[in-house]
Design a protein around this motif. Structure first.
Motif, PDB file in Angstrom:
ATOM      1  N   THR A  54       0.945  -1.375  -0.018  1.00 16.04           N
ATOM      2  CA  THR A  54       0.035  -0.072  -0.168  1.00 16.04           C
ATOM      3  C   THR A  54       1.035   1.109   0.256  1.00 16.04           C
ATOM      4  O   THR A  54       0.327   2.545   0.658  1.00 16.04           O
ATOM      5  CB  THR A  54      -0.719  -0.086   0.962  1.00 16.04           C
ATOM      6  N   SER A  75       2.847   5.946  -1.441  1.00 18.13           N
ATOM      7  CA  SER A  75       1.462   6.721  -0.522  1.00 18.13           C
ATOM      8  C   SER A  75       0.245   5.553  -0.200  1.00 18.13           C
ATOM      9  O   SER A  75      -0.073   5.409  -1.321  1.00 18.13           O
ATOM     10  CB  SER A  75       1.234   7.664  -0.451  1.00 18.13           C
ATOM     11  N   HIS A  77      -2.589   7.354  -0.954  1.00 16.01           N
ATOM     12  CA  HIS A  77      -3.430   7.662  -1.623  1.00 16.01           C
ATOM     13  C   HIS A  77      -2.675   7.044  -2.810  1.00 16.01           C
ATOM     14  O   HIS A  77      -4.148   7.143  -3.368  1.00 16.01           O
ATOM     15  CB  HIS A  77      -3.067   9.245  -1.470  1.00 16.01           C
ATOM     16  N   GLU A  78      -1.758   6.630  -3.174  1.00 16.38           N
ATOM     17  CA  GLU A  78      -1.138   6.974  -4.944  1.00 16.38           C
ATOM     18  C   GLU A  78      -1.512   4.962  -4.801  1.00 16.38           C
ATOM     19  O   GLU A  78      -2.060   5.084  -5.972  1.00 16.38           O
ATOM     20  CB  GLU A  78      -0.055   6.507  -4.490  1.00 16.38           C
ATOM     21  N   GLN A  80      -4.036   3.736  -3.512  1.00 10.88           N
ATOM     22  CA  GLN A  80      -6.243   3.610  -3.835  1.00 10.88           C
ATOM     23  C   GLN A  80      -5.802   4.618  -4.635  1.00 10.88           C
ATOM     24  O   GLN A  80      -7.059   3.819  -5.717  1.00 10.88           O
ATOM     25  CB  GLN A  80      -6.330   4.399  -2.605  1.00 10.88           C
ATOM     26  N   GLU A  81      -5.056   5.059  -5.696  1.00 13.77           N
ATOM     27  CA  GLU A  81      -5.807   5.676  -6.668  1.00 13.77           C
ATOM     28  C   GLU A  81      -5.973   4.396  -7.990  1.00 13.77           C
ATOM     29  O   GLU A  81      -5.738   4.549  -9.025  1.00 13.77           O
ATOM     30  CB  GLU A  81      -5.342   6.971  -7.260  1.00 13.77           C
ATOM     31  N   SER A  85      -7.047  -0.798  -1.800  1.00 12.91           N
ATOM     32  CA  SER A  85      -7.720   0.237  -1.023  1.00 12.91           C
ATOM     33  C   SER A  85      -7.715  -0.778   0.767  1.00 12.91           C
ATOM     34  O   SER A  85      -7.788  -2.110   0.828  1.00 12.91           O
ATOM     35  CB  SER A  85      -9.096   0.231  -0.446  1.00 12.91           C
ATOM     36  N   GLY A 106     -12.097  14.312   1.251  1.00 14.75           N
ATOM     37  CA  GLY A 106     -11.109  14.632   0.272  1.00 14.75           C
ATOM     38  C   GLY A 106     -11.883  14.227  -1.408  1.00 14.75           C
ATOM     39  O   GLY A 106     -10.466  14.536  -2.393  1.00 14.75           O
ATOM     40  N   ARG A 107     -12.755  14.255  -1.093  1.00 13.71           N
ATOM     41  CA  ARG A 107     -13.204  14.331  -3.211  1.00 13.71           C
ATOM     42  C   ARG A 107     -14.505  14.457  -2.485  1.00 13.71           C
ATOM     43  O   ARG A 107     -15.436  13.766  -4.054  1.00 13.71           O
ATOM     44  CB  ARG A 107     -12.801  12.609  -3.886  1.00 13.71           C
ATOM     45  N   VAL A 160     -14.162   3.424  -4.033  1.00 22.06           N
ATOM     46  CA  VAL A 160     -12.593   4.381  -4.157  1.00 22.06           C
ATOM     47  C   VAL A 160     -12.193   3.316  -5.763  1.00 22.06           C
ATOM     48  O   VAL A 160     -11.960   4.004  -6.802  1.00 22.06           O
ATOM     49  CB  VAL A 160     -11.611   4.671  -3.382  1.00 22.06           C
ATOM     50  N   SER A 161     -11.859   2.114  -5.177  1.00 22.71           N
ATOM     51  CA  SER A 161     -11.503   1.192  -5.695  1.00 22.71           C
ATOM     52  C   SER A 161     -11.706   0.408  -6.111  1.00 22.71           C
ATOM     53  O   SER A 161     -13.065  -0.672  -5.363  1.00 22.71           O
ATOM     54  CB  SER A 161     -10.120   0.865  -4.993  1.00 22.71           C
TER      55      SER A 161
END
Length: 504
Positions: A54, A75, A77-78, A80-81, A85, A106-107, A160-161
């Motif tokens: 992760t 990270s 966050h990266e 997750q993108e 997740s 955050g979104r 998100v994912s």
């Protein structure tokens, strides 16, 4: 095992920290529509593998592929993108925000430069509908139970994912009904083709929900298994580093404690704490060593914390020499003659910058109160007596304890409590992280203290130690005491089978 078209592939992953080789060329793969359990005892490398996966930790070597494309997340966050997740045991959302705000944290959708509340709330409802959850998304997250909060965290993660989900110890604080609700959601996501990594120490849950199992030990991959064709004994043997041929019955190691004249010191009836340990009964005789056996997270430390008053029992009672007693705090436990050497000696045992002398007399001074100071001369005499008695290797009592080896630190903690002349000593993993010679010294010390009349609750992940030192063994699994063994019943094979199969 064949790994056709994995959604995630990690190849020869290595990661080291100062003095620790956390991962050593580990391979890991996850298929679409698969629940893969990740298992191993303390220090196996599970957490480090997840952190590398992760982007929390940077790997030293190895490659990671997602959907066949090499990735290098730096990270969470990266990650997750990219489609990875994670939902942790401790829900990392904000309880003072609404359910909808947490799902879209955050979104948040905007319109004309302002937050679009209508769209956010309707999208949150849609995200929860996917999991068959009906919640008022305008209510604060804190209005809901921990189980529901975890479902909200999963809804956010899945929204998100759409590729893979990591569930890190998600069931530790859930009831049986809440676990079933979570498993229903996991099966639904699996049917949609989501890959799920399930990190847990609950043996029964692994066999209930997972398709495959990956076992790590000492930072290395030691086994991949198809759950349906794997036995509990085989899995436990792999986790503990035993060969299946070692599971054949061996000779008796100890004698039965139920000899004429045995005197009971502690009687426990129905003691329990929700999310910690289910109701259990336990008896400990004077001068007896009672071992607690079970896998990581089985409830061993939880029992120790209840008996020493660190955690408060929600039901049940404790009697000492026939008189019911309320062990409501460590201070009360110490007053009753109880002592505890904790599992993590560095964070909960020693005070590294103090001397051996100061660490040894710490509990004795606390018991007297800080206005009745023990003289420096008495401190020195006490320290030197136990340094000699326990063969603590040091040039003098004023050496900083952090400069000692792990084994000598452990003996100094034992000395701290012996100075109080306890009648009941709880030893939680007293030989972890020390060399073989020091382990034998600690084991011999346990047997010696028992012969002197001190009752000992002995917790160890090494079954050979439990067998060698204990006159009776209580076996735990998934926060439940499932039975006891004594006398010639006790050997490693029997304990492993008991953990795997339960009470017979």
């Amino acid at each position: 095992m064949p790994e056709a078209d994995p959604i995630l592939s990690m190849r020869r992953i290595s990661k080291s920290f100062p003095g620790v080789h956390a991962l050593d060329k580990v391979d890991f793969a996850l298929q679409r529509g698969e629940v893969r359990a990740l298992m191993g005892e303390n220090g196996a490398g599970k957490s480090t593998l997840i952190k590398v996966m992760t982007g929390v930790e940077e790997r030293d070597e190895g490659r990671i592929f997602l959907d066949g494309r090499e990735i290098d997340p730096h990270s969470p966050h990266e990650a997750q993108e990219l489609g990875i997740s994670t939902v942790y045991q401790e829900v990392n959302l904000i309880p003072t925000l609404t359910v909808a705000e947490n799902i879209f944290l955050g979104r948040q959708p905007t319109s004309m430069g302002s937050l679009d509340w209508k769209k956010m709330n309707s999208s949150a409802v849609a995200a929860l509908d996917r999991l068959n959850l009906e919640l008022n998304v305008k209510r604060l997250l804190s209005d809901y139970s921990l189980a529901v909060q975890q479902m909200v965290a999963i809804a956010r993660a899945v929204d998100v994912s759409a590729k893979m989900l990591i569930l890190d110890e998600p069931t530790s604080s859930l009831s049986v009904e809440e676990v079933e609700q979570l498993f229903a959601v996991m099966r639904m996501l699996k049917a949609e083709g989501l890959g799920i990594v399930f990190v847990t120490h609950f043996l029964d849950q692994v066999f209930d929900i997972s398709d495959t199992i990956t076992v790590l030990r000492g930072g290395q991959l030691v086994g991949n298994f198809v759950t349906a064709s794997t036995t509990r004994v085989q899995l436990i043997a792999t986790m503990m580093g035993k060969e299946l041929k070692e599971l054949e019955r061996g000779p008796a190691r100890v004698a039965s404690p139920d000899a004429p004249g045995a005197e009971s010191l502690i009687e426990i009836k129905g003691l329990a704490r929700k999310g910690s340990i289910e109701p259990f009964d336990l008896r400990l005789n004077k001068g007896e060593v009672l071992g607690l056996a079970g896998l990581l997270g089985a409830g061993r430390t939880e029992i120790a914390n209840l008996l020493f008053g660190i955690d408060k029992a929600e039901q049940g009672n404790v009697s000492i020499e026939g008189e019911e007693t309320n062990i409501s705090s460590p201070r009360k436990a110490i007053a009753e003659g109880f002592a505890l050497c904790p599992e993590d000696r560095k964070s909960a045992g020693i005070i590294g910058d103090l001397s051996i002398r100061e660490n040894i007399f710490l509990a004795l001074q606390a018991s007297k109160g800080w206005f009745r100071l023990i003289s420096r001369k008495t401190q020195q005499e006490i320290a030197e007596r136990y340094i000699t008695m326990l063969s603590i290797s040091t040039p003098d009592a004023d050496k900083k304890i952090k400069e000692l080896s792990g084994g000598n630190q452990q003996k100094a903690i034992v000395a701290r409590w012996l100075a109080l002349h306890p009648r009941f000593l709880i030893l939680d993993e007293p030989t972890r992280g020390i060399d073989v010679g020091a382990k034998m010294e600690i084991q011999n010390l346990i047997l010696s203290l028992s012969r002197e009349g001190i009752s000992i609750l002995f917790i160890s992940s090494e079954l050979s130690e439990v067998v060698r030192c204990s006159q009776r063994v209580a076996v735990l699994r998934d926060h439940v005491k499932i039975g006891e063994m004594s006398g010639d019943q006790i050997d490693e094979s029997a304990i492993m089978h008991y953990i795997a199969e339960g009470a017979r």
